[in-house]
Enzyme design. Structure first.
Site, PDB file in Angstrom:
ATOM      1  N   GLU A 102       0.721  -1.066  -0.070  1.00 41.00           N
ATOM      2  CA  GLU A 102      -0.112  -0.106  -0.003  1.00 41.00           C
ATOM      3  C   GLU A 102       0.764   1.299  -0.150  1.00 41.00           C
ATOM      4  OE1 GLU A 102      -3.009   0.334   2.988  1.00 41.00           O
ATOM      5  OE2 GLU A 102      -4.443  -0.881   1.862  1.00 41.00           O
ATOM      6  N   HIS A 112       9.350 -26.620  -1.214  1.00 42.35           N
ATOM      7  CA  HIS A 112       8.722 -27.656  -1.883  1.00 42.35           C
ATOM      8  C   HIS A 112       7.603 -27.460  -2.660  1.00 42.35           C
ATOM      9  CE1 HIS A 112      11.108 -30.355   0.776  1.00 42.35           C
ATOM     10  NE2 HIS A 112      11.082 -29.270   1.649  1.00 42.35           N
ATOM     11  N   LYS A 163     -13.941  -0.083  -3.772  1.00 40.02           N
ATOM     12  CA  LYS A 163     -15.068   0.149  -2.730  1.00 40.02           C
ATOM     13  C   LYS A 163     -16.323   0.867  -3.142  1.00 40.02           C
ATOM     14  CE  LYS A 163     -12.145   0.728   1.696  1.00 40.02           C
ATOM     15  NZ  LYS A 163     -11.528   1.581   2.431  1.00 40.02           N
TER      16      LYS A 163
HETATM   17  O1  PA5 Z   1      -3.713   1.048   5.882  1.00 39.76           O
HETATM   18  C1  PA5 Z   1      -5.062   1.339   5.437  1.00 39.76           C
HETATM   19  O2  PA5 Z   1      -5.253   2.417   5.658  1.00 39.76           O
HETATM   20  C2  PA5 Z   1      -6.116   0.343   5.176  1.00 39.76           C
HETATM   21  O3  PA5 Z   1      -5.683  -0.919   4.987  1.00 39.76           O
HETATM   22  C3  PA5 Z   1      -7.025   0.479   6.380  1.00 39.76           C
HETATM   23  O4  PA5 Z   1      -6.389  -0.008   7.671  1.00 39.76           O
HETATM   24  C4  PA5 Z   1      -8.257  -0.661   6.131  1.00 39.76           C
HETATM   25  O5  PA5 Z   1      -8.787  -0.168   5.011  1.00 39.76           O
HETATM   26  C5  PA5 Z   1      -9.223  -0.508   7.420  1.00 39.76           C
HETATM   27  O6  PA5 Z   1      -9.679   0.721   7.416  1.00 39.76           O
HETATM   28  P1  PA5 Z   1     -10.296   1.355   8.813  1.00 39.76           P
HETATM   29  O7  PA5 Z   1      -9.419   1.285   9.878  1.00 39.76           O
HETATM   30  O8  PA5 Z   1     -10.774   2.622   8.531  1.00 39.76           O
HETATM   31  O9  PA5 Z   1     -11.765   0.103   8.694  1.00 39.76           O
END
Ligand code: PA5
Length: 444
Positions: free
Chosen positions: A284, A305, A419
């Site tokens: 990310e 393996h 989303k």
């Molecule tokens: O790193 C990030 O921002 C995302 O992976 C969030 O942690 C994930 O989408 C969950 O978001 P939230 O904590 O708002 O539910």
């Protein structure tokens, strides 16, 4: 506690690669330390191991104790950065088989990380008639997967314990002031913990996000934070001795040399979810603007393996970063056998960790000779202190790496696309136009 060995990648990159990265790393270092680069609003994690909220930390410990006293099961509801760090640390330090172990701390069940009805039903089945508590974790409070799961477990909890009783068992970790989860928690009277504004999900494991479930499982969170604080001091010093600089420079040089995939490998099965956490952290943070190493993971020796064949002889597009624990926590000698039917008596009396080490060295040599550069991250031992240091090391190196790559390591604009489509297809109010267009594309 953490050392980076780059000697087995050096042949794949220019000799002066570290010096060539010094200017970019120096700039990245300043941006992180002074919160002055892209995404600077999300660099609160940089000084967090020392500057954390001590009052909240004490509340986390008290809540963990209360959960341990009240419940034999804890349901942790969250996804992505609100899930992977806690699971990674708990599996690494308490075992992936933690729930099967005899213990005085509660079993832990993770939910809200999928939309699978089967998975959710299974958690309910596994909880059975155990007394349970819930820790719902969502910074935004609006993420679909945990929101649906929480609705479900909240109802279950209220049915079992009544509204009043449920209030004593539900803990919400979310934004300090905003969001529907915060409003809901305040309205219902749940104890709340804070995801700091300036800490993004994937950098939040050392906040209440990770600390409450980790503490509930009996991990020493003081030691975890102390390890992180010690690594924070190490990483604050600019220069070639800084392990985060060494790792970031090596990754960048390998990327420039044409390696597109980084495989994080460990020889401890308990490390699997730490690797999942690492994949989110790096994927990310760097995967944007058409750039970035693809983070993958392997569990050795098991995957030798299966994936071992590809790594040895497939496309030469990857390098490996091997997390190597220096001192095992336990010992187990290979038994002597009178018949020696399996021909293994030449190993009798040798500790399994010795065998594992030879596997590590043999694999490293084979893979390097096969054109797969190897970086080794040496970790003293699989303890809470070392895990805290390792977490901070990876986070810091990730911030450096993103800046060196030329991206903002603290945003995730790409996560929004699916989303929006999902909301539109589900018929969420406000997405009507988009829904029509998507249905037409799907031929519905
Ligand atoms: O790193 C990030 O921002 C995302 O992976 C969030 O942690 C994930 O989408 C969950 O978001 P939230 O904590 O708002 O539910």
């Amino acid at each position: 506690m953490i050392q980076v060995n780059t000697s087995n990648m050096a042949a794949f990159v220019p000799e002066n690669y570290l010096a060539a990265h010094e200017t970019a790393l120096g700039q990245a270092q300043t941006w992180l330390q002074e919160a002055s680069g892209a995404g600077s609003d999300f660099t609160g994690w940089v000084h967090l191991p020392q500057d954390y909220d001590k009052e909240e930390f004490a509340r986390i410990k008290a809540a963990a104790k209360k959960i341990q006293e009240q419940s034999t099961a804890l349901v942790v509801v969250g996804i992505g950065g609100s899930y992977l760090g806690a699971r990674g640390v708990i599996e690494a330090l308490c075992s992936p088989n933690y729930n099967q172990k005899k213990k005085t701390t509660p079993n832990i069940y993770f939910a809200g990380n999928t939309l699978s009805a089967d998975a959710l039903n299974e958690v309910v089945e596994l909880i059975g008639d155990q007394d349970f508590s819930i820790n719902v974790i969502s910074k935004s409070g609006t993420t679909t997967e945990p929101a649906i799961s929480f609705r479900f477990f909240k109802e279950l909890c209220e049915k079992k314990y009544g509204k009043e009783g449920a209030r004593e068992r539900i803990y919400a970790t979310t934004d300090r002031a905003r969001g529907v989860l915060k409003s809901l928690a305040d309205a219902e009277g749940y104890e709340t913990f804070v995801v700091p504004d300036d800490v993004g999900g994937r950098y939040s494991v050392l906040t209440a996000v990770g600390l409450l479930p980790i503490a509930a499982c009996g991990v020493d969170i003081d030691a975890l934070m102390a390890g992180a604080a010690s690594m924070m001091e190490t990483c604050a010093k600019p220069g070639a001795d800084n392990p985060a600089w060494q790792y970031a420079a090596a990754r960048s040089a390998l990327y420039q040399a044409g390696k597109k995939v980084e495989i994080l490998a460990a020889y401890e099965p308990s490390f699997r979810f730490m690797a999942e956490w690492w994949k989110q952290l790096y994927g990310e943070s760097e995967g944007k603007e058409g750039k970035g190493l693809f983070p993958a993971s392997c569990e050795f020796t098991a995957d030798l393996h299966s994936m071992g064949q590809y790594i040895q002889q497939g496309e030469r597009l990857m390098f490996e970063t091997v997390v190597r624990f220096e001192k095992p926590l336990t010992a187990m000698a290979v038994p002597y056998d009178d018949g020696d039917g399996d021909g293994l008596n030449f190993l009798a009396g040798k500790d399994l960790s010795f065998v594992n080490e030879q596997a590590m060295d043999g694999t490293l040599l084979a893979h390097v000779e096969g054109g797969v550069p190897n970086l080794v991250v040496k970790v003293e031992q699989n303890t809470a202190r070392c895990m805290g240091a390792l977490i901070y090391f990876f986070e810091y190196a990730c911030g450096l790496s993103g800046y060196v790559l030329g991206v903002n390591p603290f945003d995730q604009p790409g996560v929004e696309s699916y989303k929006k489509n999902m909301f539109a297809l589900l018929g969420k109010p406000g997405y009507e136009d988009m829904r029509e267009a998507l249905l037409a594309k799907l031929g519905r």
